[in-house]
Design a protein around this motif. Structure first.
Motif, PDB file in Angstrom:
ATOM      1  N   ARG B  23       0.971  -1.101  -0.101  1.00 41.09           N
ATOM      2  CA  ARG B  23       0.095   0.144  -0.007  1.00 41.09           C
ATOM      3  C   ARG B  23       0.754   1.121   0.029  1.00 41.09           C
ATOM      4  O   ARG B  23       1.780   1.204   0.773  1.00 41.09           O
ATOM      5  CB  ARG B  23      -0.733   0.004   1.213  1.00 41.09           C
ATOM      6  CG  ARG B  23      -1.811  -1.123   1.178  1.00 41.09           C
ATOM      7  CD  ARG B  23      -2.866  -0.791   2.656  1.00 41.09           C
ATOM      8  NE  ARG B  23      -3.716  -1.905   2.874  1.00 41.09           N
ATOM      9  CZ  ARG B  23      -4.838  -2.051   1.971  1.00 41.09           C
ATOM     10  NH1 ARG B  23      -5.153  -1.377   0.972  1.00 41.09           N
ATOM     11  NH2 ARG B  23      -5.653  -2.983   2.298  1.00 41.09           N
ATOM     12  N   GLU B  25       1.805   5.176   0.970  1.00 41.75           N
ATOM     13  CA  GLU B  25       1.032   6.136   1.959  1.00 41.75           C
ATOM     14  C   GLU B  25       0.410   7.172   1.073  1.00 41.75           C
ATOM     15  O   GLU B  25       0.663   7.455  -0.049  1.00 41.75           O
ATOM     16  CB  GLU B  25       2.234   6.606   2.631  1.00 41.75           C
ATOM     17  CG  GLU B  25       3.068   5.773   3.585  1.00 41.75           C
ATOM     18  CD  GLU B  25       2.046   5.063   4.681  1.00 41.75           C
ATOM     19  OE1 GLU B  25       1.388   5.892   5.301  1.00 41.75           O
ATOM     20  OE2 GLU B  25       2.039   3.781   4.803  1.00 41.75           O
ATOM     21  N   SER B 318      -2.859   0.475  -4.614  1.00 40.49           N
ATOM     22  CA  SER B 318      -3.810   0.610  -3.262  1.00 40.49           C
ATOM     23  C   SER B 318      -3.309   1.638  -2.649  1.00 40.49           C
ATOM     24  O   SER B 318      -1.844   1.685  -2.097  1.00 40.49           O
ATOM     25  CB  SER B 318      -3.956  -0.821  -2.824  1.00 40.49           C
ATOM     26  OG  SER B 318      -4.715  -0.877  -1.765  1.00 40.49           O
ATOM     27  N   ALA B 320      -3.092   3.581   1.202  1.00 40.24           N
ATOM     28  CA  ALA B 320      -3.351   3.427   2.495  1.00 40.24           C
ATOM     29  C   ALA B 320      -4.741   4.381   2.806  1.00 40.24           C
ATOM     30  O   ALA B 320      -4.310   4.730   4.123  1.00 40.24           O
ATOM     31  CB  ALA B 320      -2.105   3.291   3.494  1.00 40.24           C
ATOM     32  N   GLY B 325      -9.087   3.779  -1.429  1.00 36.97           N
ATOM     33  CA  GLY B 325      -7.905   3.195  -1.386  1.00 36.97           C
ATOM     34  C   GLY B 325      -7.332   2.832  -2.994  1.00 36.97           C
ATOM     35  O   GLY B 325      -6.290   3.029  -3.174  1.00 36.97           O
ATOM     36  N   GLY B 385      -4.242   0.148   9.830  1.00 37.22           N
ATOM     37  CA  GLY B 385      -3.635   0.251   8.907  1.00 37.22           C
ATOM     38  C   GLY B 385      -3.807   1.613   7.805  1.00 37.22           C
ATOM     39  O   GLY B 385      -3.445   1.634   6.765  1.00 37.22           O
ATOM     40  N   LYS B 386      -4.901   2.136   7.949  1.00 37.00           N
ATOM     41  CA  LYS B 386      -5.561   2.987   7.150  1.00 37.00           C
ATOM     42  C   LYS B 386      -5.440   4.341   7.453  1.00 37.00           C
ATOM     43  O   LYS B 386      -5.960   4.783   8.702  1.00 37.00           O
ATOM     44  CB  LYS B 386      -7.315   2.491   6.552  1.00 37.00           C
ATOM     45  CG  LYS B 386      -7.276   1.236   6.020  1.00 37.00           C
ATOM     46  CD  LYS B 386      -6.769   1.138   4.669  1.00 37.00           C
ATOM     47  CE  LYS B 386      -7.237  -0.182   3.892  1.00 37.00           C
ATOM     48  NZ  LYS B 386      -8.652  -0.360   3.889  1.00 37.00           N
ATOM     49  N   VAL B 424      -2.823   6.904   9.732  1.00 33.96           N
ATOM     50  CA  VAL B 424      -2.595   5.494   9.818  1.00 33.96           C
ATOM     51  C   VAL B 424      -1.817   5.168  11.298  1.00 33.96           C
ATOM     52  O   VAL B 424      -1.430   6.246  11.877  1.00 33.96           O
ATOM     53  CB  VAL B 424      -1.174   5.005   8.868  1.00 33.96           C
ATOM     54  CG1 VAL B 424      -0.734   3.591   9.225  1.00 33.96           C
ATOM     55  CG2 VAL B 424      -1.892   4.970   7.531  1.00 33.96           C
TER      56      VAL B 424
END
Lengths: 441, 441
Positions: B23, B25, B318, B320, B325, B385-386, B424
């Motif tokens: 992913r 950033e 993708s 994050a 996303g 994580g998002k 995140v």
């Protein structure tokens, strides 16, 4: 150019109704301007106009909008995965608490934009985000949680997509990753209230509800007049003693930014008779909600607006503000009238201090100004009895005064993005002092 | 509607170039979008367009503007009063320090917009604010400081206005209440720098300088595409499984607000071949600076953009972030391409987090968003994580979350005026926590 009218005597004491000192406070004048507009619009509410969604940015919704249907219109999947009947999955639950799974026959995939057949017991249907859930399905298992964790390519299957199997977790709660019809907004529910400013987000909702037109309030209609024998339109050459007209551009673009429609903008020469005759004709022709003039209202010998409206229901007074002290307010032929002073900085400050807040309060105009706290980067002096409004450049919590107090300093004004009010009673502010500034952008 | 294409397998691991976790950033993707546009506009700088001042609100100045003449164009009076020669006043000074005065013969009044004759020694000429100072005069005494403190009405004087006298203070400094020609800006001096956003203040300065046209940068040209067999234009009836297109309206109005020109907005059905063919034809016809699509880029079985651009120089990855996303970025036929996800909230969040800041940074687009600190009125949860982006209502230092995290919640979006990023690593924010919100208005 008209013949010069006779100079007229205007003793200072006769000009200023209001408080004992002969000057009206800024807050009192702001309230008077708001009252003037409120009274008018209560008696003359804006018409309703139906316009295309693509033309409606910045306009105000005329009436409450209710959802004509459910949003989403049908129950659909929140994930790419498999639609399942959770009743099928109970068999996979293990008494020892270890996660169990169930193997189901794969049904035909459900693409978005189609109505799938009912989901048969013992089957799972590949379903993409936003696609309709088949009758009987009550949950979606995301593709990552399935085995295999990808959609089997069509070439490896019969044409109808069936014939393979998929293993899904037994512990899948009913309703998982399902967006119910009407869960965003249900048919008949209030979607947007009357008066909403239509920005991208509101227009997006109306589009999602299937509306391609929207009924908005007509914009306030403003007749804009600039006066002065010395004033010449931009693009034309100047004669001796003449200047180019900045006020029409300043006020027109400010009015339009605040949601108003400028019907007519004219430069009128300095003949009170001509001013009055043309003003009456324009009011009859245009049916404005507001007449706004600049220039011709202070105490000089040639004050065309003041002289032309001497018999009208208009007060010419002095507000304890600098620039922008002289102000005219009242009605002409029953229509609200505001007379701003002629210096460009004075007229812009008058707009921001009086007219924009009134338009916001009364009509819900878009783009109200915001006030922020800032520290002065340099000291400022101000006359004790005046609410001085200086211009400045705001950056990240500080404001730097730009230019002096002079009301003719347009270059400094154009380099500014904030007004710095220095209230009555404050004669000096030191560098580092905290002030409340009005952001102009 | 096109025939359904074959589902395509897209194993999760192949889809995400970038960091080890698969992913990218948020900050890295924002930078990539900015780099994409910067590279394009360096090689393809915007054309210059000459337009009327009245059409230029919100546009960007193409080149530095220098003052074509002095502003003010001639030396003029800052007050209504009498123009005097201060050399005449020395005789009235008193050695005892008591304020003295001098009686002068009144000359003919000077109206604004005319060139007065030279001021004879021993005389004072009535002069109105903004009117040209006569040759020989070097100061203005405001009418309030004179005796009499008003302009004598014309009927009481000979037709040329002369024959009376006026008494003025002896201690009048040379230059008092005089606005020198060029004191606001002098001929040839820089008035506005290239790239200035033309608001009312800047347009007012250009008008004052006599300009009725201005050269601005062409707006970025955007080709906007919405994809999906299930998507139907607002105003048309829905079939089973279909939804109305919100993305075109959301993105079009957002792009226009940020100064871009939307050349074409189209709903394309779910055929990768058709998508690619029409995209190529539109690029050839419209010469856009950017192609922006929504939908068709994630990991489902029917991803028209991803499948159609499989051979193009576009990465599908993708980020994050939630929502928003899945992202596409690259070039098509050499033109910058961005692919936003199809859920309306995801596409709007993608615009605000990636494209608007890039347009501001690269093209100087007007109306950048501002960030403010605010206290949450309710707790918020977020996946660890998002970078979750929630919607909220900002009021006076507080922000109230509106609606849940679901990317289909357009009604909640339309009731919001702020985005609340939850970075995140933050899984929960309590009520009262201070957050940095992005204001959407």
């Amino acid at each position: 150019m008209s013949a010069s009218p006779a100079p007229q005597s205007v003793p200072a004491s006769a000009a200023a109704p209001g408080p004992a000192a002969g000057r009206r406070e800024v807050a009192a004048h702001r309230e008077a301007v708001e009252d003037l507009l409120r009274t008018w619009f209560l008696a003359h509410p804006p018409a309703h106009e139906s316009i295309a969604l693509g033309e409606a940015a910045g306009r105000l919704l005329a009436a409450d909008v209710r959802a004509p249907g459910n949003l989403p219109p049908f129950t659909n999947s929140q994930m790419d995965g498999y639609a399942v009947r959770t009743a099928d999955l109970a068999a996979g639950s293990r008494p020892d608490g270890i996660p169990g799974s169930v193997r189901l026959a794969a049904a035909a995939p459900i693409p978005a934009g189609s109505a799938p057949p009912p989901l048969l017991p013992g089957t799972a249907a590949p379903v993409m985000t936003g696609a309709m859930l088949p009758e009987g399905a009550d949950a979606v298992v995301p593709i990552e949680a399935c085995t295999p964790d990808y959609f089997v390519p069509a070439g490896f299957l019969p044409a109808d997509g069936t014939g393979s199997t998929v293993e899904v977790p037994a512990e899948t709660p009913s309703g998982q990753f399902v967006r119910r019809a009407g869960s965003d907004i249900s048919a008949g529910a209030p979607a947007l209230p009357a008066g909403s400013v239509l920005g991208p987000l509101q227009l997006g909702l109306l589009a999602a509800l299937g509306l391609d037109r929207v009924t908005v309030r007509a914009r306030p209609r403003v007749l804009l007049l600039t006066t002065g024998d010395e004033v010449v339109e931009p693009g034309r050459p100047l004669g001796p003693g003449q200047i180019h007209d900045a006020n029409t551009t300043l006020l027109r673009s400010s009015l339009e930014e605040a949601g108003a429609q400028v019907l007519r903008s004219r430069i009128l020469a300095d003949s009170p008779q001509e001013f009055t005759a043309r003003l009456r004709a324009d009011i009859a022709a245009d049916a404005p909600d507001l007449v706004l003039s600049s220039g011709g209202i202070s105490k000089g010998a040639y004050e065309v607006v003041r002289q032309g409206l001497a018999a009208a229901d208009v007060a010419f007074l002095s507000v304890a503000m600098q620039p922008g002290g002289p102000q005219g307010i009242g009605t002409v032929e029953g229509v609200p009238f505001l007379g701003f002073p002629g210096n460009p900085v004075s007229s812009l400050v008058s707009f921001e201090m009086f007219l924009r807040p009134a338009l916001t309060a009364v009509t819900g105009a878009p783009r109200p100004r915001t006030e922020v706290q800032a520290r002065l980067t340099a000291p400022l002096g101000s006359p004790a009895g005046k609410h001085q409004v200086r211009r400045g450049r705001y950056t990240a919590g500080t404001v730097e005064p730009v230019g002096g107090p002079g009301s003719h300093l347009l270059h400094a004004l154009a380099a500014s993005n904030a007004l710095i009010p220095v209230p009555v009673g404050t004669e000096r502010l030191e560098a580092g002092a905290e002030v409340t500034v009005l952001l102009l952008e």
